[in-house]
Design an enzyme around this catalytic site. Structure first.
Site, PDB file in Angstrom:
ATOM      1  N   ALA A  36      82.413 103.049 100.484  1.00  0.00           N
ATOM      2  CA  ALA A  36      81.819 104.164 101.223  1.00  0.00           C
ATOM      3  C   ALA A  36      82.175 105.503 100.590  1.00  0.00           C
ATOM      4  CB  ALA A  36      82.281 104.127 102.679  1.00  0.00           C
ATOM      5  N   LYS A  62      79.842 116.061  77.298  1.00  0.00           N
ATOM      6  CA  LYS A  62      80.629 115.353  78.314  1.00  0.00           C
ATOM      7  C   LYS A  62      81.619 116.314  78.946  1.00  0.00           C
ATOM      8  CE  LYS A  62      84.226 112.542  77.443  1.00  0.00           C
ATOM      9  NZ  LYS A  62      85.317 112.773  78.433  1.00  0.00           N
ATOM     10  N   ARG A  82      85.925 108.141  65.587  1.00  0.00           N
ATOM     11  CA  ARG A  82      86.564 109.141  64.746  1.00  0.00           C
ATOM     12  C   ARG A  82      85.921 109.163  63.366  1.00  0.00           C
ATOM     13  NH1 ARG A  82      88.163 110.671  68.874  1.00  0.00           N
ATOM     14  NH2 ARG A  82      90.293 111.090  69.582  1.00  0.00           N
ATOM     15  N   LYS A 112      85.068 108.675  86.187  1.00  0.00           N
ATOM     16  CA  LYS A 112      85.724 107.370  86.328  1.00  0.00           C
ATOM     17  C   LYS A 112      86.105 107.108  87.797  1.00  0.00           C
ATOM     18  CE  LYS A 112      87.617 107.376  81.623  1.00  0.00           C
ATOM     19  NZ  LYS A 112      87.343 108.766  81.223  1.00  0.00           N
ATOM     20  N   LEU A 113      85.151 107.239  88.680  1.00  0.00           N
ATOM     21  CA  LEU A 113      85.417 107.106  90.112  1.00  0.00           C
ATOM     22  C   LEU A 113      85.886 105.698  90.469  1.00  0.00           C
ATOM     23  CD1 LEU A 113      82.313 109.011  91.533  1.00  0.00           C
ATOM     24  CD2 LEU A 113      84.633 109.887  91.205  1.00  0.00           C
ATOM     25  N   PHE A 114      86.857 105.645  91.373  1.00  0.00           N
ATOM     26  CA  PHE A 114      87.354 104.359  91.880  1.00  0.00           C
ATOM     27  C   PHE A 114      87.885 104.579  93.288  1.00  0.00           C
ATOM     28  CE2 PHE A 114      90.567 101.147  92.701  1.00  0.00           C
ATOM     29  CZ  PHE A 114      89.901  99.977  92.335  1.00  0.00           C
ATOM     30  N   ASP A 115      87.306 103.865  94.253  1.00  0.00           N
ATOM     31  CA  ASP A 115      87.755 103.985  95.643  1.00  0.00           C
ATOM     32  C   ASP A 115      87.027 102.913  96.444  1.00  0.00           C
ATOM     33  OD1 ASP A 115      88.769 105.059  98.153  1.00  0.00           O
ATOM     34  OD2 ASP A 115      88.972 106.980  97.098  1.00  0.00           O
ATOM     35  N   ILE A 116      87.168 102.951  97.762  1.00  0.00           N
ATOM     36  CA  ILE A 116      86.402 102.033  98.592  1.00  0.00           C
ATOM     37  C   ILE A 116      84.920 102.384  98.473  1.00  0.00           C
ATOM     38  CG2 ILE A 116      88.322 101.678 100.180  1.00  0.00           C
ATOM     39  CD1 ILE A 116      86.835 103.495 102.178  1.00  0.00           C
ATOM     40  N   THR A 156      89.605 103.066  75.975  1.00  0.00           N
ATOM     41  CA  THR A 156      89.812 102.906  74.537  1.00  0.00           C
ATOM     42  C   THR A 156      91.203 103.342  74.081  1.00  0.00           C
ATOM     43  OG1 THR A 156      88.731 105.038  74.190  1.00  0.00           O
ATOM     44  CG2 THR A 156      87.377 103.071  73.942  1.00  0.00           C
ATOM     45  N   GLN A 191      93.752 107.440  70.763  1.00  0.00           N
ATOM     46  CA  GLN A 191      92.797 106.338  70.718  1.00  0.00           C
ATOM     47  C   GLN A 191      93.357 105.190  69.875  1.00  0.00           C
ATOM     48  OE1 GLN A 191      90.228 106.257  72.565  1.00  0.00           O
ATOM     49  NE2 GLN A 191      89.996 108.389  73.144  1.00  0.00           N
ATOM     50  N   ASP A 193      82.179 112.672  83.342  1.00  0.00           N
ATOM     51  CA  ASP A 193      83.092 111.536  83.157  1.00  0.00           C
ATOM     52  C   ASP A 193      84.184 111.575  84.224  1.00  0.00           C
ATOM     53  OD1 ASP A 193      84.319 109.332  82.057  1.00  0.00           O
ATOM     54  OD2 ASP A 193      85.300 110.455  80.440  1.00  0.00           O
ATOM     55  N   ASP A 235      86.590 118.848  76.119  1.00  0.00           N
ATOM     56  CA  ASP A 235      87.944 118.679  76.648  1.00  0.00           C
ATOM     57  C   ASP A 235      88.762 119.936  76.398  1.00  0.00           C
ATOM     58  OD1 ASP A 235      87.319 116.111  77.485  1.00  0.00           O
ATOM     59  OD2 ASP A 235      87.933 115.225  75.583  1.00  0.00           O
ATOM     60  N   GLY A 256      85.340 114.222  70.680  1.00  0.00           N
ATOM     61  CA  GLY A 256      85.913 115.446  71.219  1.00  0.00           C
ATOM     62  C   GLY A 256      86.719 116.226  70.211  1.00  0.00           C
ATOM     63  N   ARG A 257      87.985 115.862  70.062  1.00  0.00           N
ATOM     64  CA  ARG A 257      88.911 116.641  69.244  1.00  0.00           C
ATOM     65  C   ARG A 257      88.463 116.897  67.808  1.00  0.00           C
ATOM     66  NH1 ARG A 257      93.920 113.448  71.802  1.00  0.00           N
ATOM     67  NH2 ARG A 257      92.145 112.066  72.148  1.00  0.00           N
TER      68      ARG A 257
END
Length: 230
Positions: free
Chosen positions: A69, A33, A179, A63-67, A116, A188, A61, A11, A208-209
């Protein structure tokens, strides 16, 4: 020695910073990631370089979201990069479309349950149905796995409940919100230590951090790897 149960979240602002961080960590980590924050900073190029030139495993990462197709087309395009994991939202129609797009590749589709960084108040603000967060995570996980997901993203606090589901047999549980003892929680809210997450049933943890902000990222990563085997 690396342990691919640990996935380090790159990140950082751009691909050059990500490549530099991976260089500092060296062979202590084998799995990275790359998320939305780096997408416009050369994230896909970094994924390809780490995979092809350095032999690292890659978790994209998005996080896909759509119709359906659109999700299917996006995943089909991403599958060309020989990635290991890709996230989509856990809605069954999204998962089914993503699996169609990933057909013929080795890329695993992981379904996001509830982020999270969210608690019950956040869900109320988003008009999500009432109920205990862990119960909702368990239900979303079961439905995503029924729809064909190769695994789910869930907090380590819910790992054991998901692992107990019949739908979770042979599936992956990947947990952010991890953590080390004494680390800043940041944004988080549903967290455990790395060892506890594995004990709860997680296959992989994402950190990550606590690693990339450390004075010695390699040492920080190695300490987490050591804790997983202790």
């Amino acid at each position: 020695m690396s342990d691919d149960r640990l996935i380090v979240a790159l990140d950082v602002p751009n691909a050059l910073a990500g490549l530099n961080l991976a260089g500092q960590i060296g062979d202590a980590v084998s799995f990275y990631k790359i998320g939305l924050g780096m997408l416009t900073g050369g994230g896909l190029a970094l994924a390809n370089e780490l995979k092809q030139d350095h032999g690292k495993r890659i978790f994209l990462d998005m996080k896909l979201f759509d119709i359906g197709a659109t999700v299917e087309a996006a995943v089909r395009g991403l599958a060309q990069f020989d990635l290991d994991f890709l996230t989509v939202h856990g809605d069954p129609h999204v998962v089914r479309a993503a699996k169609e797009g990933a057909a013929g590749s080795n890329m695993k589709i992981l379904a996001v349950t509830i982020l999270t960084s969210l608690d019950r108040k956040d869900l109320d603000d988003g008009l999500i149905i009432p109920g205990d967060v862990a119960d909702l995570v368990e239900t979303r996980a079961a439905r995503a796995l029924e729809a064909g997901a190769d695994g789910v993203i869930a907090s380590p606090q819910e790992s054991s409940r998901i692992r107990a589901l019949s739908e979770a047999e042979g599936k992956l549980i990947v947990t952010p919100g991890v953590r080390p003892v004494g680390a800043d929680l940041g944004d988080q809210k549903r967290v455990t230590t790395p060892r506890q997450a594995i004990d709860n049933g997680s296959d992989h943890i994402v950190v990550g951090r606590p690693i990339w902000k450390a004075a010695d990222p390699r040492k920080a990563a190695q300490e987490i790897v050591n804790s997983l085997s202790s």
